[in-house]
Every structure is written in structure tokens, then in C-alpha cells.
Scaffold this motif. Structure first.
Motif, PDB file in Angstrom:
ATOM      1  N   VAL A 322       0.884  -1.171   0.000  1.00  0.00           N
ATOM      2  CA  VAL A 322       0.000   0.000   0.000  1.00  0.00           C
ATOM      3  C   VAL A 322       0.919   1.218   0.000  1.00  0.00           C
ATOM      4  N   LEU A 323       0.982   1.897  -1.130  1.00  0.00           N
ATOM      5  CA  LEU A 323       1.954   2.980  -1.282  1.00  0.00           C
ATOM      6  C   LEU A 323       1.696   4.077  -0.244  1.00  0.00           C
ATOM      7  N   GLY A 324       2.774   4.527   0.374  1.00  0.00           N
ATOM      8  CA  GLY A 324       2.685   5.540   1.415  1.00  0.00           C
ATOM      9  C   GLY A 324       2.502   4.965   2.795  1.00  0.00           C
ATOM     10  N   LYS A 325       2.229   3.650   2.871  1.00  0.00           N
ATOM     11  CA  LYS A 325       2.028   3.010   4.170  1.00  0.00           C
ATOM     12  C   LYS A 325       3.023   1.870   4.383  1.00  0.00           C
ATOM     13  N   GLU A 326       4.159   1.983   3.721  1.00  0.00           N
ATOM     14  CA  GLU A 326       5.165   0.917   3.790  1.00  0.00           C
ATOM     15  C   GLU A 326       5.658   0.646   5.205  1.00  0.00           C
ATOM     16  N   LYS A 327       5.670   1.665   6.052  1.00  0.00           N
ATOM     17  CA  LYS A 327       6.210   1.509   7.405  1.00  0.00           C
ATOM     18  C   LYS A 327       5.133   1.217   8.448  1.00  0.00           C
ATOM     19  N   GLN A 328       3.888   1.187   8.012  1.00  0.00           N
ATOM     20  CA  GLN A 328       2.817   0.887   8.957  1.00  0.00           C
ATOM     21  C   GLN A 328       2.726  -0.619   9.190  1.00  0.00           C
ATOM     22  N   GLU A 329       2.264  -1.006  10.362  1.00  0.00           N
ATOM     23  CA  GLU A 329       2.141  -2.415  10.693  1.00  0.00           C
ATOM     24  C   GLU A 329       1.020  -3.070   9.887  1.00  0.00           C
ATOM     25  N   CYS A 330       1.256  -4.315   9.518  1.00  0.00           N
ATOM     26  CA  CYS A 330       0.255  -5.087   8.764  1.00  0.00           C
ATOM     27  C   CYS A 330      -0.639  -5.815   9.765  1.00  0.00           C
ATOM     28  N   VAL A 331      -1.657  -5.137  10.237  1.00  0.00           N
ATOM     29  CA  VAL A 331      -2.508  -5.672  11.304  1.00  0.00           C
ATOM     30  C   VAL A 331      -3.931  -5.962  10.836  1.00  0.00           C
TER      31      VAL A 331
END
Length: 423
Positions: A322-331
């Protein structure tokens, strides 16, 4: 971790001009990969890669590969026509087809391409279509049985419809020599998408030993050995990519061990890769447009299996960012779906991803080969555009998106055509 070759900002810039969905290709990555392949086999004087046109039949991309000496591996008349259009004729064509119409043999021969026979019965078909057999020809070998490497079974050639048995290869070469063929090639494809450096060297050993037996038994001039495709890519983040330099070195060792002592040091090595050449350097870019909360969590995107059918057809894994959310956790657990009236129209099932909001841009990795090319028009869906990202960050449309007029074009001989295209 698989990293996209475009950022959210670059994707947004492109979308302003070319709306999603679209396939995008990384010219910088393509060039570097083609350069590495050439270096990895530079020890072989006659080495040539015949890019598998079926993987990505776009002339703009194939012309880039042509700059690195690549020819075209074709499987149909249409692919031969595409190759001709970009100047790939003569020895730049390898025609590896099966269940082949006679006129396609003639078309290839008229272009001076190399005909790679899938079956011994095709000898007479080529002779009839072309008037006589070409001076240079190849035969496709299938050893049958199970093909194994150190970590287990790779594939089952005995179940494949392609190629000849060893006995048939000997008979075919004998007949072809009697009918005037002067230069011979051997071809084989035993496994698809192998993510191991062992495959090519093991296949090379099989084909090199066969080549020595053919030369010694029939006194034929074997000019090339075609390892075909099968060198794959790591679709999953945890997979280790192939090392083309280690692969090339492995083939070199087998070459020196088997062919050189047999006086066959001048034999050229050919390859016919598609997935390895372009797969990682293409992506499907699509936008989240719907969400559904029922027994599962669904995210609907504006692409569908028409744009990438591998997940629907094979259950194949394609990583999603998900572009722009590369560093967000996959929850969040999602099924990522298209809009076809088929329940298998899903790019991912139970995939853990960051929270997806409507309007988010999804980057589906590794669609540079067998992505756009396998598209179709079910449900009246239209194929997407293809875009080339240049090394300087600029981008270029290399295939426009289909329109309803394209979809209805084959009705142009009927009175209803004008009503269809005018809505």
C-alpha cells in the motif's frame, strides 16, 4: 522486504495523466538485469538470450532488450510478426511452438528464423510447408520421468505435452541430416519458475551429455544448446532471488567438464527467459474503490483478473504494497478483490496489510512477465495501459488502455457496430 520501484508521490503524478489500473515497468531495472545476464554468460562466445515474447509482448520493452543482444523466442505467427516489426529476423528468432499450423512454419522460415521442432512428425510438416528443410534446425527434448534437484522434486516432464523422447531425437536428427539440415540445436524446458541456482547447471548436464551422444553416434554438427526458460523470481518476500552469476558459472563448469573434452567447445549456449528478464521490473498499480464487511473484510480495487490472472488461475502469490504506508504495521486481514463475476477474482486472500482507506494506491509486485500478456475481456472488462518509467523519473505510455471501441472492433462487419461504439 519487497520494495516498490515507485513512490506514492510518483504514482499520484502518473495517475493524474493515466488513471488506474495500469502496468508500469522499470527501465533502469530491466537494463541492469539484461546487462548482468550478458556478463554472466560472457564466457560463451555464442551466447544469446531469446526473450520469451509471450511473457511481455510489448515492442518498446523488447527493443530495450535488443540493445543487449537479445533475440525473440516466438510461439505463434503474431509473435513472429511483432518480432519482424522491431527488426528481429533471421537468427534473432527462435520459433518454439507446439501443435503448429503449417503456414506458421513457412512464415518463420521466410523470416530466416530458427525452427525448433516440438515433435518428430513436424519434420514432414516443415518440409511440405517450406519446400525443403532449412539448413539450421533444432529439436525439443523431453526426458520424461521426474526432474529432481538436491532439495526435492522440481517438476514432472513426463506429464508435459512438449518435446520428443531420446529415441525420437536420434531418429529426428538422422532424418533431418539426410534431408539436408547442416546445423543442429537441442532445446529443453523441464521446470517453470525455479528459485534455485541449481536448475540450469543440472539441465545443462542432461543436454550436454545428450549432445555428445548425438554427435558421436550420428556425426551431426551441433551448433547450439538452448536451456530455454525456467529460471524464476522470488514472488514471496522470504524467498532468496536467483544469482545469475552463480548460475552462469555453474553452466560454465558443466560445459568445461562435458563439452570441451568432446571437442564441442564452440557450441553456443542459448536461453529463452521471460519471467527472469522482466518479472520483477513490472507492477500493477490499482486504486482501492470499495470496501465490504461481511464474513470477511474485503477491499475492492479497480483492477481485476483481466489485468492479472495468475492469482485467479493458479492461486499464485503476488506481494502487495500500500503505497505511502510501507512503514505501517500489517494488522488488518483482507481479501483484495476485483469486480469480475467470479469468486476467484482475488489478488490476495487473508492477506495481512496496513489499514486500507478508499483512494489508497495498491502496488502489486512482479507483474512484468505473464501479467498484462495473459489478460482477457471477460465481463466486458478492458485491458489496461502499459507505462514505462525511465531512469530519470519521466514516464511514457507504451500501450494505451483499451476502449469499448476496441472491444467491439470485431463486429465492424455488422450493421450493429455503429450502435455499439456510439453507446
Amino acid at each position: 522486504m519487497k520494495e516498490p520501484f515507485i513512490t506514492k508521490e510518483k504514482a499520484a503524478e502518473i495517475i493524474k495523466k493515466f488513471p488506474t489500473p495500469f502496468h508500469i515497468y522499470d527501465e533502469k531495472g530491466i537494463r541492469k538485469n539484461a546487462e548482468n545476464l550478458k556478463k554472466a554468460f560472457s564466457w560463451n562466445k555464442g551466447f544469446k538470450e531469446y526473450f520469451a515474447v509471450k511473457a511481455t509482448p510489448n515492442p518498446f520493452l523488447i527493443k530495450i532488450l535488443r540493445e543487449y543482444g537479445c533475440g525473440c523466442d516466438c510461439s505463434s505467427k503474431t509473435e513472429l510478426m511483432l518480432s519482424k516489426a522491431i527488426g528481429a529476423v533471421g537468427n534473432d528468432i527462435m520459433f518454439s511452438s507446439n501443435d503448429t499450423p503449417a503456414d506458421e512454419f513457412k512464415y518463420c522460415n521466410d523470416l530466416g528464423g530458427i525452427i525448433n521442432l516440438d515433435d518428430i512428425t513436424h519434420i514432414s510438416a516443415v518440409e511440405k510447408a517450406c519446400g525443403s528443410l532449412p539448413k539450421k534446425m533444432s529439436c525439443r527434448y523431453n526426458p520424461g520421468g521426474i526432474f529432481k534437484i538436491s532439495n526435492g522434486i522440481m517438476d514432472n516432464p513426463g506429464d508435459a505435452k512438449y518435446g520428443m523422447t531420446e529415441e525420437q531425437i536420434f531418429s529426428a536428427f538422422k532424418i533431418m541430416k539426410e534431408k539436408g539440415v547442416e546445423e543442429f540445436g537441442i532445446h529443453s524446458f523441464l521446470c517453470s519458475n525455479t528459485v534455485t541456482n541449481e536448475y540450469y547447471p543440472l539441465l545443462a548436464k542432461v543436454l550436454f551429455e545428450l549432445a555428445v551422444k548425438l554427435k558421436n553416434t550420428l556425426d551431426v554438427n551441433i551448433k547450439f544448446i538452448n536451456l530455454s526458460g525456467g529460471v524464476g523470481i522470488p514472488y514471496k518476500p522470504e524467498q532468496k532471488p536467483n544469482d545469475i552469476f552463480e548460475i552462469g558459472n555453474g553452466v560454465h563448469k558443466v560445459f568445461d567438464k562435458i563439452l570441451v573434452p568432446a571437442g564441442m567447445q564452440d557450441v553456443a549456449i542459448y536461453t529463452e527467459m521471460g519471467r527472469f528478464m522482466l518479472g520483477p521490473y513490472g507492477a500493477l498499480v490499482t486504486t482501492a474503490i470499495n470496501e465490504k464487511h461481511t464474513h470477511k473484510e474485503y477491499i475492492g480495487v479497480d483492477a481485476c483478473a483481466v489485468n492479472l490472472m495468475r492469482p485467479a488461475m493458479y492461486g499464485a502469490y503476488h506481494h502487495i504494497t500500500v503505497l505511502g504506508k510501507e512503514k505501517q504495521e500489517c494488522v488488518n486481514k483482507y481479501d483484495i478483490t476485483g469486480s469480475l463475476c467470479e469468486n476467484n477474482d482475488k489478488f490476495a486472500i487473508d492477506r495481512m496489510l496496513p489499514k486500507i482507506d478508499m483512494g489508497d494506491i495498491l502496488y502489486i509486485h512482479d507483474t512484468g512477465a505473464h501479467g498484462f500478456s495473459m489478460g482477457y475481456n471477460y465481463n466486458g472488462k478492458l485491458k489496461s495501459a502499459e507505462i514505462l518509467l525511465h531512469p530519470d523519473g519521466s514516464f511514457e505510455l507504451i500501450r494505451r488502455a483499451e476502449t469499448p471501441k476496441d472491444y467491439f472492433a470485431t463486429f465492424d462487419c455488422f450493421d450493429i457496430y455503429n450502435s455499439l461504439i456510439n453507446g
